[in-house]
Design an enzyme around this catalytic site. Sequence first.
Site: not given
Length: 884
Positions: A276, A622
């Site tokens: 990642d 969000e």
Amino acid sequence: MFVSRKILIACALLASAAQPCVALAQSSSAILPYRNPALSVEQRAADIVSRMTLEEKARQLGHTAPAIPRLGVPEYNWWNEGLHGVARAGIATVFPQAIGMAASWDAPLMQSVADVISTEFRAKYAERVHPNGGTDWYRGLTVWSPNINIFRDPRWGRGQETYGEDPYLTSRVGIAFIRGLQGDNPKYFKTIATSKHYAVHSGPESNRHKEDVHPSAHDLEDTYLPAFRATVTEGQVYSVMCAYNAVDGIPACASEDLMDTRLRKDWGFKGFVVSDCGAAANIFREDSLRYTKTAAEGVAAGFKAGMDLICGDYRNNMSTEPEHIVAAVRAGQLPEAVVDQALHRLFEARIRLGLFDPPASLPFAGITPAQNDTPEHRAMALKMAQASMVLLKNDGLLPLKQAPRRIAVIGPNADNVDALVGNYNGTPSAPVTVLAGLRARFPDAQIEFVEGTGLVGPAAPPVPDAVFCTDASCSTRGLKAEIFRGPNLEGAPSETRTNPNAAFDWQGDRESSIRWTGTITPTETGEHRFRVASDNGYRVFIGDTAVVDEWGVGDAPSILDGAIRLEAGKSYPIRVEAFQRGVRGRQRLLWSTPSQNGNDAVEAARKADLVVFAGGLTARVEGEEMKVAAAGFAGGDRTSIDLPAPQQRLLERVHAVGKPVMLVLMNGSALGVNWADKNVPAIVEAWYPGGEGGHAVARLLAGDFSPAGRLPVTFYKSVDQLPAFSDYRMAGRTYRYFAGEPLYPFGHGLSYTRFRYANLKISAATVAAGTPLTVTADVTNDGPVDGDEVVQLYVSHPGKAGAPIRALQGFQRVPLKRGETRTISFILDDRALSIVDDQGIRRIVPGNVDLWVGGGQPVSRAGLPQVAGARAQVRVTGSRTLPR
């Protein structure tokens, strides 16, 4: 070889002329084995790696792999996003967000969608491939999707990127998406998919670079790993992304157990592992996991454990430089053979994408830039948007019996493109908001739009041009605009102009920044709130006061705003600054004035025959590591699952007018809309429905199709029903282990028609462990219109330790004409009939197994209709231990 040696010598002498050398080397590099399509992929990869110096090898291990001119190797940027369409590369077909596509419960449709996405990746690649065969960021063919993490808690801001809370549903939908992306050519990948983030990653965002997760052996095997396993063993995914967090004290990107023992040895993974973005640096950073003391030790730990490629995070200065790799090799911390192994995997991937073969020889040679964002692709986006709509509640309001004369469209998501696209998104060429969809579907209705409220505060429309002047004397209306090359307002402006407003649409793929200056003269006295609708960072100053500073890090800014008291008629100096990276660059200065209190929305509702309230969330509140200064939100995550308070207050005021209200929720995670469930006659969960989403919502209201989406997550009543967000234990979470009463259960969704189940049959009343079981049932459309039913098969192991309450083990979305009956068949294999013990061992155990086939779980509550379905029971004899 004689010719190539002369070229290499020439290129060495002309080091400053790298680009001509690439072309020169490529012109005769076909004689090198790695350029020979007749050789095996393994032979070709081994050949090119054998020709590299250590320094060249190290530079190829980062996501921005540079060209090697002397070898004719073009640059390649591995970082490309395709969660629900080609992302961050300009115009593309935007499908519903991943959680919305999962709500379709339609794996074949998901594969078709992914096939379209891969076509558009090829189209983008063809459009922007360099003369030397290289690629830019977000223009390559290695796609860092899908997100296979389990959406274990509705507070997680990135749950919208997942396929929900269930391992089985996630695996089936994920496999379909991977197959659509990678294609079915035996020699070449259309694109390469990536299962991420491996493993256990699921929030909180605020601690993701430091989180050390200690899942139980049971939860790891039962919940967190099955979908990853399936995408590898069945989906044949060719890339896996290791996560930011640690698992049992070891960073995921340095975990030999995760990346070598499980992934490669147990599951037979053949592809490459990418970190990642920033996760490799987490291995050694002092403010992160700090697993090693130095960067060289950190990269060595990662590569030795099985990581093959480092994605550096430019946003947080978390790139891991190739010098650390070279240092680790020279210090004896990292064997060069390990580096070579990683490079073999990476170049095998590039070769299997056809990046070293003549383009005209590839099976994708016919894909041109014209095959991006086509009418056919947008039609597929509409089809998926319609399939993803979930009718949560309907007291008979829907479908509309006739077109209303007057419709009031209210709410922050009614005319909001952010509410269509979610995060990790492309740019729709002609986005259809809910407002636009209603106007298109009901052209004869009088439709009045009043926003009424923002997502988490007052409505914030664009600041009108009339309040701006370039100087205190107001000799010229507008604002002075200075445009800079680069994102940091550095140096002399490349262009200066007068703009009527602080609004700009960037053109082209570049890094740029802009500063507007002048004066602002408000028309009201009181608190004013300012922010910039921007795809990157922004700042607003009134006089010497920094009203809001969301300069950010260039990725997914929030809707952070700031307040200041202003007096009507008084002129104030104003400075607005913004920047953009890549092709995302649209800025608009917004404000909230004292008079924006929702009264206009209530008045619009009073005059209407129907109210459509479009609310919920967007990826500005969000999402991934963001600033949100509002009650109920924290760092991209949520602390409450209620509808945000400003929306709730306006919804209640609008409802009190007494007109029929239809609530359209647009969000990427569950909302506890308890008041609406009791008071509003119809509620539709539309998710982030993509570029065609407004058409899908309007068509649902009109009854042009019968909704058949089903929830891929549990809608709880409140966070009070849940364990702490930071608790990774699955006890009390998801429908599999939650014993309370949800607001809407996993698998729930209403229809405009009715379905009946009959003749549930099993192939045997008793089966030996390891013997497949066939389950069949007849499903009839007993209702007034054609419609799809989502047939769901759940398995329960009453009284067995470690078993969930029930677990989905089969589903089919079935179209049925009115009055039609079809026989649906499922085969339950050994894994479907197994459970996991406390030691993390998956077994088939003797005893009774309960089966349910129906249109949802066999649960209900007051206010929800009884779920249609049928039950059966089978007895399992013997036992069997299954591989991990």
